[in-house]
Design an enzyme around this catalytic site. Sequence first.
Site, PDB file in Angstrom:
ATOM      1  N   ASP A   4       0.485   6.703   5.748  1.00 19.20           N
ATOM      2  CA  ASP A   4       0.146   7.648   4.685  1.00 19.20           C
ATOM      3  C   ASP A   4      -1.314   8.086   4.761  1.00 19.20           C
ATOM      4  OD1 ASP A   4       2.688   7.454   3.738  1.00 19.20           O
ATOM      5  OD2 ASP A   4       2.192   6.481   1.836  1.00 19.20           O
ATOM      6  N   ASP A  53       1.534  -6.032   6.294  1.00 14.20           N
ATOM      7  CA  ASP A  53       0.445  -5.127   5.948  1.00 14.20           C
ATOM      8  C   ASP A  53      -0.551  -5.049   7.095  1.00 14.20           C
ATOM      9  OD1 ASP A  53       1.467  -4.391   3.537  1.00 14.20           O
ATOM     10  OD2 ASP A  53       0.221  -5.727   2.339  1.00 14.20           O
ATOM     11  N   ASP A  79      -3.639  -5.726   7.525  1.00 13.75           N
ATOM     12  CA  ASP A  79      -4.634  -6.766   7.780  1.00 13.75           C
ATOM     13  C   ASP A  79      -4.010  -8.085   8.200  1.00 13.75           C
ATOM     14  OD1 ASP A  79      -3.543  -6.701   5.225  1.00 13.75           O
ATOM     15  OD2 ASP A  79      -5.178  -7.838   4.332  1.00 13.75           O
ATOM     16  N   ASP A  94       6.554  -5.386  -5.071  1.00 18.75           N
ATOM     17  CA  ASP A  94       7.162  -6.544  -4.416  1.00 18.75           C
ATOM     18  C   ASP A  94       7.735  -7.529  -5.432  1.00 18.75           C
ATOM     19  OD1 ASP A  94       4.690  -7.230  -5.420  1.00 18.75           O
ATOM     20  OD2 ASP A  94       3.843  -7.838  -3.502  1.00 18.75           O
TER      21      ASP A  94
END
Length: 553
Positions: free
Chosen positions: A132, A187, A189, A280
């Site tokens: 995005d 994700d 990281d 989540d």
Amino acid sequence: MSQLIFAQHTFRLLAAAAQNPFSNYFSKLTDPSRNPFRGLYQLNSFDLAIMIPYFLVLVILAAYGMHRYYLVYAFFKYRHNVPGPPPAVTDWPKVTIQLPIYNERYVIERLVEAVARFDYPRELLDVQVLDDSTDETHEVARACVERYQALGFPIHYLHRTDRTGYKAGALAEGLLSAKGEFVAIFDADFLPSPDFLRCTIPYFTDPKIGMVQGRWTYLNRHYSALTEVETILLDGHFVMEHGARSRSNSFFNFNGTAGVWRRNVIDEAGGWQHDTLTEDTDLSYRAQLIGWKFLYLPDIECASELPVEMNAFKAQQARWAKGLMQTAKKILPRVLRSQESAQIKAEAVFHLTANISYPFMVVLSTLLLPAMIVRFYQGWFQMLFIDLPLFIASSCSISGFYLTSQRVLYPKTWKRSILYMPFVMAVGIGLSVRNAKAVLEAIFGVKSEFVRTPKFKIDGQGGTWEKKLYRNRSGWMPYLEIALGLYFAATIVYSIQNENYATAPFLFLFVWGFLYTGVMSVAQGWIERLRFGVPPSATSAEARASASGAPGF
């Protein structure tokens, strides 16, 4: 003659002790005849206006503190209720790996490289980079994907220019073209180990299992005192909270990353929804309410990068606080109306409403000094047997909770974490104003953007963030925190001048917490403004956190 000299010497010592302010203070506490308000003090409306909210706040905070003690108890009571080794798998299923990113120019290549090293049949992988991004990250990500496609790796690049739904929207759109029976999410990281899928997928041979969650570890734990504190906080969540809830068969949440879902569970539970900031946790509760079981595997680790900058950390914590309260408003009525056990319902209430403690901490901070003064003159006996137990229940449970998690994880070196407990307590207090605002926004339905946590590819104690993109604006909140820190410093001076020494240690935590978070936010904001060679247009307004249900303080 010697006896006379001894008597004179003793008299001088007693006289000196009588002049000692601490001895004088202790005497006032224990000797009713020395109470200056003896026979004069009468409870009045002002004292009631102080004491009623003071005790209400203390009781509520003590209740959440006692719940932390319960989690420690449940963790050990149900220690044998842990998953054993899974059965062998001969027919491995197809797995879709979703990598949602937004302006992650420093870490996207590291993430794709980690996934490309997976020890899993390549023909059974379906990797999606869900981008995005609004900066040059999309060029970096696209080039990285094309490079691995040329090597024969099954990876696809999906770029959205409309960020509807933010991360939840990206995940939902990726599912439209997903080919896997299972969906793993990481994700930007995170650095999953090559055997992550081979360790998690076998547990799905149990047809009741809908999601498997691994435990986070940290690439840059020792980078600074802040990252040490973040590690302790997250370890408490993953060890004690997830451990106790999963072992006692209560509901627990997927953490937005480092986990694997059965694809049809997502669909059956209503899919990814973006009406909360913790999509989540929302999906996790909806899935468990329709009968699916979740599995937490603490031995399956997934390395991640912690925020190294105070403003990013505060934005992350505020998003978690607001998101969990939004999820509580949305999901708790459904949980309480369900046929689940009273234990599951009670645990869900404590879990989803834990961050309500932040507004109460702000109230307590304003009431602490006047309440302590009033209680002192009402009598030390009441303070000892009423106030002190409530303080112990609400505050000391924090140290016990997090130290237990450190001892479980690091049985040989856990004692070094004791040094960080004052930091943990102080940072929790320092975050209370920002998080209280977030919680109140959730309660009153104030919407806000899903913001990201900047990642700077910082491993270990090396690397720096000051000259990299993605600036976080601190806003006006740090100045309020600094003002509160100075206010509590003045209250310490006042309490000492009035020989109310018992309040000083508690007040000092407020001074330390508010000044630490406030000064760090302002200082790091100025460092970012003084950077050279970084165009203002390349910076982002705030930080988006990776999703989680991390605990409140």
